[in-house]
Design a protein around this motif. Sequence first.
Motif, mmCIF file in Angstrom:
data_model
loop_
_atom_site.group_PDB
_atom_site.id
_atom_site.type_symbol
_atom_site.label_atom_id
_atom_site.label_comp_id
_atom_site.label_asym_id
_atom_site.label_seq_id
_atom_site.Cartn_x
_atom_site.Cartn_y
_atom_site.Cartn_z
ATOM 1 N N SER A 362 35.752 -12.680 61.595
ATOM 2 C CA SER A 362 37.005 -13.344 61.224
ATOM 3 C C SER A 362 36.894 -13.986 59.849
ATOM 4 O O SER A 362 37.864 -14.048 59.096
ATOM 5 N N TYR A 363 35.698 -14.466 59.509
ATOM 6 C CA TYR A 363 35.520 -14.919 58.119
ATOM 7 C C TYR A 363 35.729 -13.770 57.156
ATOM 8 O O TYR A 363 36.371 -13.898 56.114
ATOM 9 N N GLN A 364 35.173 -12.633 57.568
ATOM 10 C CA GLN A 364 35.269 -11.464 56.690
ATOM 11 C C GLN A 364 36.733 -11.082 56.463
ATOM 12 O O GLN A 364 37.108 -10.664 55.378
ATOM 13 N N VAL A 365 37.558 -11.281 57.519
ATOM 14 C CA VAL A 365 38.975 -10.976 57.370
ATOM 15 C C VAL A 365 39.584 -11.842 56.281
ATOM 16 O O VAL A 365 40.279 -11.366 55.381
ATOM 17 N N LEU A 366 39.275 -13.132 56.361
ATOM 18 C CA LEU A 366 39.786 -14.054 55.341
ATOM 19 C C LEU A 366 39.332 -13.614 53.955
ATOM 20 O O LEU A 366 40.103 -13.560 53.009
ATOM 21 N N HIS A 367 38.051 -13.301 53.878
ATOM 22 C CA HIS A 367 37.490 -12.904 52.592
ATOM 23 C C HIS A 367 38.158 -11.650 52.045
ATOM 24 O O HIS A 367 38.473 -11.563 50.874
ATOM 25 N N ASP A 368 38.365 -10.695 52.948
ATOM 26 C CA ASP A 368 38.988 -9.454 52.492
ATOM 27 C C ASP A 368 40.399 -9.706 51.979
ATOM 28 O O ASP A 368 40.815 -9.143 50.971
ATOM 29 N N THR A 369 41.129 -10.564 52.711
ATOM 30 C CA THR A 369 42.487 -10.885 52.266
ATOM 31 C C THR A 369 42.441 -11.542 50.893
ATOM 32 O O THR A 369 43.189 -11.178 49.979
ATOM 33 N N GLY A 370 41.528 -12.515 50.778
ATOM 34 C CA GLY A 370 41.382 -13.186 49.487
ATOM 35 C C GLY A 370 41.015 -12.212 48.400
ATOM 36 O O GLY A 370 41.540 -12.260 47.286
ATOM 37 N N GLY A 371 40.098 -11.296 48.733
ATOM 38 C CA GLY A 371 39.649 -10.325 47.747
ATOM 39 C C GLY A 371 40.794 -9.469 47.248
ATOM 40 O O GLY A 371 40.958 -9.267 46.043
ATOM 41 N N SER A 373 44.010 -10.137 47.225
ATOM 42 C CA SER A 373 44.942 -10.862 46.344
ATOM 43 C C SER A 373 44.286 -11.152 45.000
ATOM 44 O O SER A 373 44.951 -11.091 43.961
ATOM 45 N N LEU A 374 42.983 -11.447 45.046
ATOM 46 C CA LEU A 374 42.285 -11.685 43.777
ATOM 47 C C LEU A 374 42.357 -10.456 42.882
ATOM 48 O O LEU A 374 42.611 -10.555 41.676
ATOM 49 N N ILE A 375 42.167 -9.297 43.507
ATOM 50 C CA ILE A 375 42.162 -8.057 42.727
ATOM 51 C C ILE A 375 43.520 -7.835 42.071
ATOM 52 O O ILE A 375 43.611 -7.532 40.884
ATOM 53 N N LEU A 380 46.808 -8.069 37.191
ATOM 54 C CA LEU A 380 48.024 -8.464 36.481
ATOM 55 C C LEU A 380 47.695 -9.357 35.288
ATOM 56 O O LEU A 380 48.156 -9.126 34.165
ATOM 57 N N ALA A 381 46.867 -10.376 35.521
ATOM 58 C CA ALA A 381 46.601 -11.361 34.463
ATOM 59 C C ALA A 381 45.912 -10.722 33.271
ATOM 60 O O ALA A 381 46.357 -10.849 32.124
ATOM 61 N N PHE A 382 44.833 -9.969 33.548
ATOM 62 C CA PHE A 382 44.095 -9.408 32.415
ATOM 63 C C PHE A 382 44.833 -8.238 31.782
ATOM 64 O O PHE A 382 44.683 -7.982 30.598
#
Lengths: 419, 426
Positions: A362-371, A373-375, A380-382
């Motif tokens: 379940s941590y990994q799920v959070l991380h994947d979601t974060g990843g 959105s980060l991507i 977009l930003a760069f």
Amino acid sequence: MGYNYTRSVRCSLPLWALMLEAVLIFLFFFFTSYDGSSKDQKRLMGTYRVFQDITIMAALGLGFLTSYLRRHGWSSVAFNLFMLALGVQWAILLDGFLSQPFNRNMHISPDSIQLATMSAMSVLISLGAVLGKVNLVQLMVMVLVELTVFGSMRMVCKQILNMDNHTIMMQVHVFAAYFGLTVSGCFSSPLSKEAKENYQPATSPSLFAMLGTLFLWIFWPSFNSALLDVPSDKKKAVFNTYYALATSAVTAISVSASAHPQGKINMIHIHNAVLAGGVVVGTPGHLIISPWIAMVLGLLAGLISIGGANCLPHRVSCHRVLGIHDSCGMHYTFALPGLLGGITNVVLRMLKVSWTKDLMISYQVLHDTGGLSLIVATGLAFGFLTGFLLRLKIWKPPHAAKYFDDQAFWKFPHLAVGF
Amino acid sequence: MRIKFPLMAIGLEVAMIVLYGLFVEYETDQSIQQFNISKQVHMEKFLDLYPLFQDVHVMIFVGFGFLMTFLKKYGFSSVGINLLIAALGLQWGTIAQGILHSHGQKVHIGIKNMINADFSTATVLISFGAVLGKISPIQMLIMTIIEIAVFAGNEYLVGEIFKASDIGASMTIHAFGAYFGLTVARILYRPGLRGGHDNEESVYHSDLFAMIGTLFLWIFWPSFNSAIAEAGDKQYLAIVNTYLSLAACVLTSYAFSSLVEHGGKLDMVHIQNATLAGGVAVGTCADMAIKPYGSMIIGSIAGIVSVIGFKFLTPLVATKLRIQDTCGVHNLHGLPGVIGGLASIVAIAMGASSTSTMVNQAFALGASIGTAIVGGLITGVILLLPLWEQPSDWDCYNDSVYWEFPRLRDHDNRFHEYHNHLEHEI
């Protein structure tokens, strides 16, 4: 003659390219060495096969995929090769620096070149969105910036978010497409009359583009399974990709026909949409346990890809609303299916959590979601920053009237003799 | 054409079958025992090398074939005759090389024989590039037979007598093939074509077709240079070195192409050919420990030399030495091949390898060029005989002399329309 003479890159291109190559040789001199351990023939040949497949996809597949415009084929193919060669050399170094910052001899092997090729594919995908509006010098800058950003982002995802290599790399489509789109958005002036005339598909170039599509289509299972270590995962990824691709090809062709008033098939849709299935199962490929799920995903990806290209004709709507001109429809081939794939990955992991009640996952799920959105956010930003950097006059960008025209960059001998 | 060509081709094929009946066998249990390994291991080795063989096969048939399709009216012949001579050449190459290496015994076919046979056809295809468009298929068949025999002899001399190291065959294939072809082109010099020929140019799409060939060659070149390398470490070195050399070569060739052209434009001819020079040049020292940067330096130099050759040397060679080099094989295979030989001498001097000596490498380079020129002279004189249906000056670079061409007019119209349109804008 006015704008018929494009701004010359005679000074800047050779200067930059030679300097870069000299710097690269210098860096390779200081920081690289061969892998000294003795090699097992079987393993070497195994990795070499995959490496070869990925190179075919990058050089031949992505090169010809974007060559369907009537007067831009040469640039599509040749710029692609140039960026691949530069990108791979830079990415090899970058991977080495970022994974072990103070290591003075990083090992070069088919594995590291393959990883670098996969990173370099991010640039080649972004190229599809900006193609025709930039010259080779600008593209060189884009290669360096984008690969550096992508490399660092991969490190961040790996170290902080604990994502595995495979998951990050499979998001390359999303990152690259959004990066390319924002860069393209910075060249936002509406297309001139001449450029619009050049921006048309033609029969023979479309066939060339089909060549690229087919090579990508054939070798996509290798791409999706390249970074998986466990043999059973690898096998699942290959099967799922294979079925998703097959489904998306059928969907794409049939939906393309149904979208046309007279039921005609649009070749441009086919070039891109048949690949959407491969993109979508990239991230979750090894988690899908039965082929029907992959096939549903392939179907959805095909629908999204055609629907996006057709119902929201990107050339019109994106162009009007956001001022973004997506040269080769990268948004619907790579970005949206990639996002769908990322979300599927999260959902599949969530289902696994509810079955196993494992806290780690379940941590990994959070991380994947974060990843994910980060991507998207980094892309977009760069992309925006790079776009601004590329608009500087020092790169001598081509005139708006010469967009999508090979004549701006190439010598045409048969015109000189009055053919 | 109607009588001589089929007669000649069938005759050669029958001769091949007879020769195969007399000299060639599959590997038997006894012949495998020579290698001191079990049958199982031997089979595995076959399967390991089979993909590399296929890569080389793709390079020969697709890569070389399409690379030569750049002429506007000569695409059929480029791909078609390429296929014909490669198919004939690999049969003849197996026998010629096999008999020399087995010292007159029967030849036992293994995967290495197949790879080597493909290599021997590469020499003919390179020479074909020099005379492309100016000779008939019959002449091509004769050239194939003679050139492969000479190549096998030279390869035996370099490998067995000088014991020189030439893993990617920069010298024995590329330099040899190029100088052989150039010599033939010199002998078959056509004064009538001095001012150029209407058809000796490319059109937009023919150049894109040629790019397919370039990309296939570029992608699979690491396989070409590593196919017959010793399994394991050496093969790994060959793959990595070739790849890096090719990548570096792309950058420098684009840079120089833009530097030597007006207005910093790129020239498609340079991109199609010079980007591959890195693979040729690194061939000889591909399996030596020349370090990654070493192979990149070799590749960079090869790219630069190749572009400069295309721009300045080819016109000079055509006017002063009277060699009409259609595909510019001198710049893609000749010069980089020589660079490869020289690079191997430098590499050995710097201690990158101990399997050969500097003197042997120098002899190998000299022998390759020497035999190529002598062989080319003999072949050229034979091809001069007025028996082989040589095309007239007017018919050069034209598919319709040899091919049935139903819809030529359609295509022409489209191209004309397209280019008229372009002209309007200028």
